[in-house]
Design a protein around this motif. Sequence first.
Motif, PDB file in Angstrom:
ATOM      1  N   SER B  90      14.504  25.356  60.870  1.00  0.00           N
ATOM      2  CA  SER B  90      14.122  25.817  62.208  1.00  0.00           C
ATOM      3  C   SER B  90      14.435  27.295  62.426  1.00  0.00           C
ATOM      4  CB  SER B  90      14.806  24.954  63.275  1.00  0.00           C
ATOM      5  OG  SER B  90      16.180  24.826  63.003  1.00  0.00           O
ATOM      6  N   ALA B  91      14.802  27.992  61.357  1.00  0.00           N
ATOM      7  CA  ALA B  91      15.129  29.419  61.499  1.00  0.00           C
ATOM      8  C   ALA B  91      13.872  30.249  61.738  1.00  0.00           C
ATOM      9  CB  ALA B  91      15.859  29.912  60.253  1.00  0.00           C
ATOM     10  N   ILE B  92      14.063  31.434  62.225  1.00  0.00           N
ATOM     11  CA  ILE B  92      13.000  32.423  62.486  1.00  0.00           C
ATOM     12  C   ILE B  92      11.949  31.792  63.399  1.00  0.00           C
ATOM     13  CG2 ILE B  92      11.614  34.264  61.410  1.00  0.00           C
ATOM     14  CD1 ILE B  92      12.811  33.570  58.740  1.00  0.00           C
ATOM     15  N   GLY B  93      12.405  31.145  64.450  1.00  0.00           N
ATOM     16  CA  GLY B  93      11.483  30.501  65.391  1.00  0.00           C
ATOM     17  C   GLY B  93      10.662  29.408  64.745  1.00  0.00           C
ATOM     18  N   GLY B  94      11.188  28.826  63.685  1.00  0.00           N
ATOM     19  CA  GLY B  94      10.466  27.761  62.986  1.00  0.00           C
ATOM     20  C   GLY B  94       9.521  28.265  61.908  1.00  0.00           C
ATOM     21  N   ARG B  95       9.503  29.573  61.685  1.00  0.00           N
ATOM     22  CA  ARG B  95       8.579  30.125  60.682  1.00  0.00           C
ATOM     23  C   ARG B  95       9.054  29.843  59.254  1.00  0.00           C
ATOM     24  NH1 ARG B  95       5.922  35.751  60.794  1.00  0.00           N
ATOM     25  NH2 ARG B  95       4.408  34.485  59.678  1.00  0.00           N
TER      26      ARG B  95
ATOM     27  N   ASP C  60      20.768  36.128  63.703  1.00  0.00           N
ATOM     28  CA  ASP C  60      21.022  34.892  64.453  1.00  0.00           C
ATOM     29  C   ASP C  60      22.320  34.208  64.018  1.00  0.00           C
ATOM     30  OD1 ASP C  60      18.793  35.402  65.918  1.00  0.00           O
ATOM     31  OD2 ASP C  60      17.529  33.885  64.982  1.00  0.00           O
ATOM     32  N   LYS C  61      22.722  34.391  62.767  1.00  0.00           N
ATOM     33  CA  LYS C  61      24.031  33.870  62.355  1.00  0.00           C
ATOM     34  C   LYS C  61      25.149  34.600  63.096  1.00  0.00           C
ATOM     35  CE  LYS C  61      22.981  32.277  57.601  1.00  0.00           C
ATOM     36  NZ  LYS C  61      23.141  32.604  56.152  1.00  0.00           N
ATOM     37  N   ALA C  62      25.021  35.927  63.221  1.00  0.00           N
ATOM     38  CA  ALA C  62      26.039  36.697  63.940  1.00  0.00           C
ATOM     39  C   ALA C  62      26.047  36.311  65.418  1.00  0.00           C
ATOM     40  CB  ALA C  62      25.782  38.193  63.771  1.00  0.00           C
ATOM     41  N   ALA C  89      20.397  22.538  65.476  1.00  0.00           N
ATOM     42  CA  ALA C  89      19.858  23.622  64.649  1.00  0.00           C
ATOM     43  C   ALA C  89      18.583  24.226  65.228  1.00  0.00           C
ATOM     44  CB  ALA C  89      19.589  23.132  63.229  1.00  0.00           C
ATOM     45  N   SER C  90      17.862  23.458  66.009  1.00  0.00           N
ATOM     46  CA  SER C  90      16.620  23.999  66.563  1.00  0.00           C
ATOM     47  C   SER C  90      16.795  24.494  67.998  1.00  0.00           C
ATOM     48  CB  SER C  90      15.512  22.948  66.482  1.00  0.00           C
ATOM     49  OG  SER C  90      15.959  21.727  67.024  1.00  0.00           O
ATOM     50  N   ALA C  91      18.034  24.518  68.477  1.00  0.00           N
ATOM     51  CA  ALA C  91      18.271  24.985  69.846  1.00  0.00           C
ATOM     52  C   ALA C  91      18.031  26.485  69.959  1.00  0.00           C
ATOM     53  CB  ALA C  91      19.705  24.657  70.271  1.00  0.00           C
ATOM     54  N   ILE C  92      17.828  26.936  71.178  1.00  0.00           N
ATOM     55  CA  ILE C  92      17.647  28.355  71.497  1.00  0.00           C
ATOM     56  C   ILE C  92      16.488  28.920  70.677  1.00  0.00           C
ATOM     57  CG2 ILE C  92      18.907  30.498  72.006  1.00  0.00           C
ATOM     58  CD1 ILE C  92      21.492  29.087  71.335  1.00  0.00           C
ATOM     59  N   GLY C  93      15.407  28.178  70.647  1.00  0.00           N
ATOM     60  CA  GLY C  93      14.238  28.630  69.888  1.00  0.00           C
ATOM     61  C   GLY C  93      14.515  28.784  68.409  1.00  0.00           C
ATOM     62  N   VAL C  98      23.013  26.907  61.724  1.00  0.00           N
ATOM     63  CA  VAL C  98      24.039  25.977  61.235  1.00  0.00           C
ATOM     64  C   VAL C  98      24.266  26.149  59.737  1.00  0.00           C
ATOM     65  CG1 VAL C  98      23.336  24.354  63.032  1.00  0.00           C
ATOM     66  CG2 VAL C  98      22.484  24.039  60.703  1.00  0.00           C
ATOM     67  N   VAL C  99      23.664  27.166  59.158  1.00  0.00           N
ATOM     68  CA  VAL C  99      23.833  27.461  57.734  1.00  0.00           C
ATOM     69  C   VAL C  99      24.950  28.489  57.582  1.00  0.00           C
ATOM     70  CG1 VAL C  99      22.673  28.360  55.671  1.00  0.00           C
ATOM     71  CG2 VAL C  99      21.382  27.025  57.345  1.00  0.00           C
TER      72      VAL C  99
END
Lengths: 146, 146, 146, 146
Positions: B90-95, C60-62, C89-93, C98-99
Motif C-alpha cells: 500500500s506504499a506510494i498511495g498504492g502505486r 513516509d517511514k520518517a 498499513a493502508s491508513a493515511i492514504g 509498517v516496513v
Amino acid sequence: MMTIRRLDSRDADILIEGAQARAETIGVPMCIAVTDEAGQLIAFRRMDGGKVTSTTIAIDKAFTAAGARKATHEYGQASQPGAPAYGIASAIGGRLMVVGGGLPVMLDDEPLGGIGVSSGTPDQDRDVAQAGLDAFNAHLTRLSSG
Amino acid sequence: MMTIRRLDSRDADILIEGAQARAETIGVPMCIAVTDEAGQLIAFRRMDGGKVTSTTIAIDKAFTAAGARKATHEYGQASQPGAPAYGIASAIGGRLMVVGGGLPVMLDDEPLGGIGVSSGTPDQDRDVAQAGLDAFNAHLTRLSSG
Amino acid sequence: MMTIRRLDSRDADILIEGAQARAETIGVPMCIAVTDEAGQLIAFRRMDGGKVTSTTIAIDKAFTAAGARKATHEYGQASQPGAPAYGIASAIGGRLMVVGGGLPVMLDDEPLGGIGVSSGTPDQDRDVAQAGLDAFNAHLTRLSSG
Amino acid sequence: MMTIRRLDSRDADILIEGAQARAETIGVPMCIAVTDEAGQLIAFRRMDGGKVTSTTIAIDKAFTAAGARKATHEYGQASQPGAPAYGIASAIGGRLMVVGGGLPVMLDDEPLGGIGVSSGTPDQDRDVAQAGLDAFNAHLTRLSSG
C-alpha cells in the motif's frame, strides 16, 4: 439496455499516428493520449523529448474531451472569471482540463472517444490533436466508400 | 552529473508489440505499459477487451519494476505476512505493486525502464511481460551483431 | 501553551550524514529522509543510485516514526494478520509505513523527529537509519559533555 | 535507446547551498528542492523557519520546471485569465506550479533537472532559486576550465 460505439485499439493507433505525423512536421515532440467514450485510456505515447509533466495532462485532456464531449479549449472560454463554468478547472481532482489540446472523437453526434495532446503551446497541442482527428476521419471515409 | 541510458519511444513499441503477440497467442487481451528508468510512462496500450481496472495497475507495475529494479512478483513473495516487506503493497498511495506482471528492463545491470502487464492472472501477466522483454532483448542482440 | 523541542536543519544533516556513511559502507545507495516531530519533512537525500520508488517510502517511514513515536518495524509486527493493528498499513492514504527503516528520534522520552531509509532490504534500511540515529546521539553526547 | 545527462547528488548539494546562501543574505528561511530531469526528487532542505506548507510547493516547483523545462513564473504569465494556458495551475492533481520560484537546470539546451524554492514572496523564491542555479553554473564553469 444501450448499444454504443467506441474507439478500438486500432482506431487509437490511427489517431496517435496522425497526431504524431503532425507533431514531427512542426518539430514539437508530444505526449498523445486516446481514451474511449467512457474516458478510459486506450493508448498513450510520449514521443522522444515529450515532457514528463505532459503525460498526465494529455491523458486528462482526452478524458475531459471524451467524457464531456467537448473540446477542452471550449471549457477554457467557459471557465474564465465571471463565466458560468468558472472554477471547473480544479474539478475531479484537477483532471478536468480547460487548456486547448483535447478533442472529442464524434460520429453522428455521438462520442466514440477523445484525443489529448500536450507538450507544446495550447495552440500547437490543439493543432496536433486535430491532425489525429483528421487522420481518423479520413480512415472512416475510406471505410465507408471502400 | 550522471549519464544514463533509457528506453526510447521505439524501444517501447518493441516491448509492447512483443507482449501483445504473446497475449494474442494465449487469448487474453491485456493492458500493457512501458516506463522509462525513472518510472515515467512512455507508452500504453489497452488491447480490445483489456480490463479498464487494469490500466492503472499495468502502469503502476511498470513504474514499480523500473523504479525498484525488481520484478513485482519478487515483492509479492517478500511482502507476505511475516516476511520483511509485509505491508509495502500500500506504499506510494498504492502505486507500489506486488502482484506479478511487472518486470524491469535491464542492460549491463542498469535499469533502462520497466514493462507492466495486467488483465489476466498474475502468471499470465508475467508471462506476457516476459514476452515483451524477450522481444526487446532479441532486438538488442540483432543490433549488437548487425 | 506547550513548549516542545524538535530537530533543526543542522540536526537533520547529522542524521543524514550518519546514515549515508553507513549506506556507503554496506554499498547500498539509499533514500534518506528526516522529519520534525510533527512528521513534516526537514531534509531528504537520494544518493546516486537510490531507487525512485523509495523517495516517498523513505519520507513516509520518517513521517510514521516521528508521528507515532514508534519504529516502523514495530508496526510490522503489530499489523500482521490476526494482530491488533492489522490493516493499518493502508491508513493515511498508504502513508503509514509498517516496513522496517523508520525510527523515531527521541530525547528524554519525547519525540524530536524521525528518520526514514529506503532502497535496500528492510533490514538494511533499518541498519542505516540506526546509524543516522547513532551519529545524532553521539553529537548530543558531545554537546552535553562539551 | 537514449543517453541523457542528469544532476547527481553532489550537484543537488551545490544548487541547494547556493540557494541557501542567498536565502540567508535576504533573511528569508526557505524550503529548497532539487529534482532530476524526470522530475524525481534528489534533495530537499527546509531551513529553520521555512514554512511547512512550502515543502510540497518547493518540490512541485522543481518538478514542474524540470519536467516542462520552463520557469514556473513563465507559466504564471501564460495561465492568466484569457491567456492560452489558463487553468493549467490545477493540472496533475495541482502539482503543476505556475507561481515563481521553479527554474529548470539546463545544459546545452537539455534539461538536467530543476530547482524549486518556496516560503518567501514569489519574487524572493525566484531570486533564491536563481542563486542556486548561478552557483551550479559557476561550478560547471570551474569544471570545464579546470
